[in-house]
Design a protein around this motif. Structure first.
Motif: not given
Length: 718
Positions: A91, A94-95, A98, A186, A188, A409, A516, A518, A520
């Motif tokens: 993950r 990916d985050r 993507r 991102m 985290e 998830r 966290q 993320d 788009k």
């Protein structure tokens, strides 16, 4: 492909990139190393499948135990289902990856990262994230990168890049920042109640290192003679989309402006418009171009509807500063909390409601033997004493679907809530229980992960876990149109689905414990991230105030159904004595008392039983077996057997000695039975411990004060 190498250093810590050496048939591959930790990352592209209307990107992170020089356990002696840490790393890759692919791309993409060697200094996860960007660029896949990630630690007052495992252990911060040329993409983090200012400075510090890694990738491409791939999007016939827009624009705008509508009412109204247009298209002649286009693309109506809804929802926020439910941008939905709604057999429960989002968390207390074993992955930790699991059943969003094992998830949301609560948990020495919290999402309309943090704080306090402070959390959103930016507090489902950011911030009234973020979109400047972090604080405190109105401190007593734990320390040299040959002795104690006994290598013995008296009985036996005796010690004991030359007395649980017939009385005794019988209570003194460890007792020479002290000690132990 020729072999190329490149290195970059952060405070003397090198990251080495090697391409053209391994995996020649992959679209792109890189071997990325720091210290002895080595990760192979590949990216491969296949032609698009028919009917796909999304990006079919698969990201897999694989751990091989040979990387640490170990052989897997189990019958098969090979790696099986990925451990939780591997799923979380998948993950993590990916985050940030993507969002950087073009929205029109429909080709099958697979990114794989395999840890091939790991030392005890360098974690492989951030290396894998950066390696994914390099492999994608080399594969010639359209990509708005490069992208890179670093870890930031806080040792003393200094931030450090890519700290070692030991430095992470002693750090108040474990933060991962990923970014692109456009900004941070991102975040985290887990933190020990750090301030918003510290977190923002750490993100800024990390992004500076990300820039260096991005430049290193561009330099590597230049040395290889490669350029960033730019592909034009495929041409799309807009006729059908325009037809749908002409009929839907006004209706959707009108529905989104009706702030009094509930989520369900709004969905019903939108579906009615969609069904009406679908019926109109179906009624067209078969040879009509609109009907032909709709038949050939069954998802066009749904996709166009989403696009229109997104446009009007975002315009309403940008232009009018109002959301679909009528809230202000910084307003939190109504909050309600309850505890103890499930019987105490689950030890503790907390129900948290925020708008239509509802999470019920249950807390269970276990013994040290219930800790999770982590031997079959590459983590340096061997056990976990706090477990947080998150479940998202289909009924929570009014759907039906088959139940499967927890997906990525669910595992990711559980790990985020776990990270948020770890800083406030009591130490093992203060509270030796293993703690498991399960968050059941019963209704979802945005930010169930932060709902599980809040519900779990309630359940921990209801269970009597002495947490230092309760933790609350809020999810922040973002709408960005050109230079116009709006930060949204406490986003709901539609704002998460159609917005540009999901930024979750959890913490106490003192500071942040987890976050966290993320995206788009392809990145955000630090000032926007800082605004989101700061805007989250009053939301967190507002939610925390509502929680404290329900329960403000942990309960003083644990559930009567929770195991009672007693902890003692014995000489490590006596562990074998307590366990006995083949575990015979410890099994005997368990059978006799009904208590469970866990022994650690340092001599810590934890004894558990639902009935506290049973736990005390087992404790007394272990203490008696391991107590170092001294000549002259006086005890109250009970006669266990009689032989012609004396009597055996159990004077401590599990420990016997013999009184010779000559030591039974200060006169000559003809028969032992004349003085004592089996079951008699007697006061005895340790006369001698011979060279074989045998204990000889006496009833002679015992002072009345010694006898009184022995009776008092026996009463306390019983």
């Amino acid at each position: 492909m020729a072999e190329f190498e490149k290195s970059i250093s952060f405070d003397g810590r090198d990251i080495r990139l090697t391409v053209g050496l391994l995996a020649p048939q992959a679209g792109g591959s890189v071997l990325i190393q720091s210290g002895d930790t080595t990760v192979l990352v590949t990216a491969t592209r296949s032609a698009a499948r028919e009917g796909i209307d999304f990006l079919p990107l698969t990201v897999d992170y694989e751990e091989r135990l040979y990387a640490a020089g170990r052989i897997p356990g189990g019958i098969m002696r090979r790696e099986g289902r990925p451990p939780e840490k591997a799923i979380l790393t998948s993950r993590l890759i990916d985050r940030p990856l993507r969002p950087l692919f073009p929205s029109w791309l429909r080709d099958d993409l697979q990114v794989m990262a395999i840890t091939m060697s790991m030392d005890e200094q360098v974690p492989p996860d951030v290396l894998a994230v950066t390696g994914a960007s390099i492999a994608t660029l080399i594969a010639g896949i359209p990509f708005n990168g490069p992208m890179a990630a670093v870890r930031v630690g806080l040792v003393g007052d200094d931030f450090i890049i890519n700290p070692t495992y030991a430095e992470i252990e002693g750090s108040d911060l474990d933060l991962i920042v990923a970014g692109s040329p456009d900004g941070v993409i991102m975040v985290e983090a887990g933190a020990n109640q750090l301030s918003e200012r510290d977190i923002i400075e750490a993100i800024d510090f990390g992004y500076e290192a990300v820039r260096d890694l991005i430049q290193a990738q561009l330099d590597l491409l230049d040395e290889m003679g490669l350029k960033l791939v730019q592909e034009a999007p495929p041409e799309v016939d807009q006729t059908l989309e325009n037809y749908i827009r002409d009929r839907a624009n006004g209706e959707i705008k009108k529905i989104l402006a009706q702030f009094e509508l509930t989520k369900t009412d709004r969905d019903i109204a939108l579906d009615a418009v969609k069904d009406s247009i679908a019926a109109e298209i179906k009624a067209l002649p078969e040879e009509d171009p609109i009907r032909i286009a709709a038949t050939s693309n069954s998802k066009a109506l749904g996709n166009t509807f989403k696009s229109i809804t997104k446009y009007f929802m975002r315009r309403q926020i940008i232009e009018d500063n109002v959301r679909v439910d009528g809230r202000k941008l910084d307003e939190v939905r109504p909050i309600s909390c309850r505890v103890g709604i499930i019987p105490k057999r689950v030890h503790g429960s907390g129900l948290f409601n925020r708008g239509l989002t509802q999470v019920l968390s249950m807390c269970t207390l276990g013994t040290p033997g219930d800790a999770q074993n982590l031997n079959d992955d590459l983590q340096l930790e061997k056990t976990k004493r706090y477990l947080h699991h998150y479940n998202f059943p289909p009924f929570s969003v009014g759907e039906t679907k088959p139940l499967r094992a927890p997906g990525r998830r669910e595992i990711g949301h559980g790990a985020l809530a776990e990270r948020a609560l770890l800083p406030v948990l009591p130490s093992k020495e203060k509270f030796p229980y293993v703690i498991r919290v399960v968050s059941e999402v019963l209704s979802s309309n945005g930010s169930t992960s932060m709902g599980s943090v809040c519900g779990s704080s309630l359940s921990l306090m209801d269970a009597g876990v002495p947490i230092t402070k309760p933790v609350s959390g809020a999810a922040m959103g973002l709408i960005k149109e050109g230079d116009e930016v709006r930060i949204l507090t406490d986003i709901q489902g539609i704002e998460d689905f159609l917005g540009d950011m999901d930024f979750k911030v959890a913490g106490t009234d003192t500071g942040i414990t987890a976050l966290q973020m993320d995206m788009k979109i392809s990145g955000l400047p630090l000032e926007v991230i800082a605004q989101a972090v700061n805007q989250a604080k009053p939301a967190r405190l507002h939610i925390l105030e509502k929680m404290l109105q329900t329960i403000d401190t942990p309960r003083e007593e644990t559930s009567p159904y929770a195991p009672r734990l007693l902890t003692i320390k014995i000489d490590p040299d006596m562990i074998g004595l307590v366990i006995g040959p083949g575990g015979k002795t410890i099994k005997g104690i368990t059978e006799e008392t009904g208590a469970k006994i866990d022994i650690q290598d340092d001599g810590t013995v934890t004894i558990s039983a639902v009935d506290e008296n049973r736990a005390k009985r087992a404790r007394n036996i272990v203490q008696g077996m391991t107590r170092k005796l001294h000549e002259g010690d006086v005890y109250i004991g009970r006669v266990t057997r009689v032989i012609p030359i004396g009597a055996f007395v159990e004077f401590l649980p599990g420990k016997e000695g013999m009184i010779h017939i000559s030591q039974l009385a200060d006169y000559r005794v003809g028969k032992v039975e004349d003085e004592v019988a089996v079951g008699d209570e007697v006061i005895v003194k340790v006369r001698e411990i011979d060279n074989k460890g045998r204990i000889n007792l006496t009833r002679l020479g015992i002072h009345p004060d010694q006898a009184a002290a022995a009776r008092e000690a026996a009463a306390v132990n019983n």
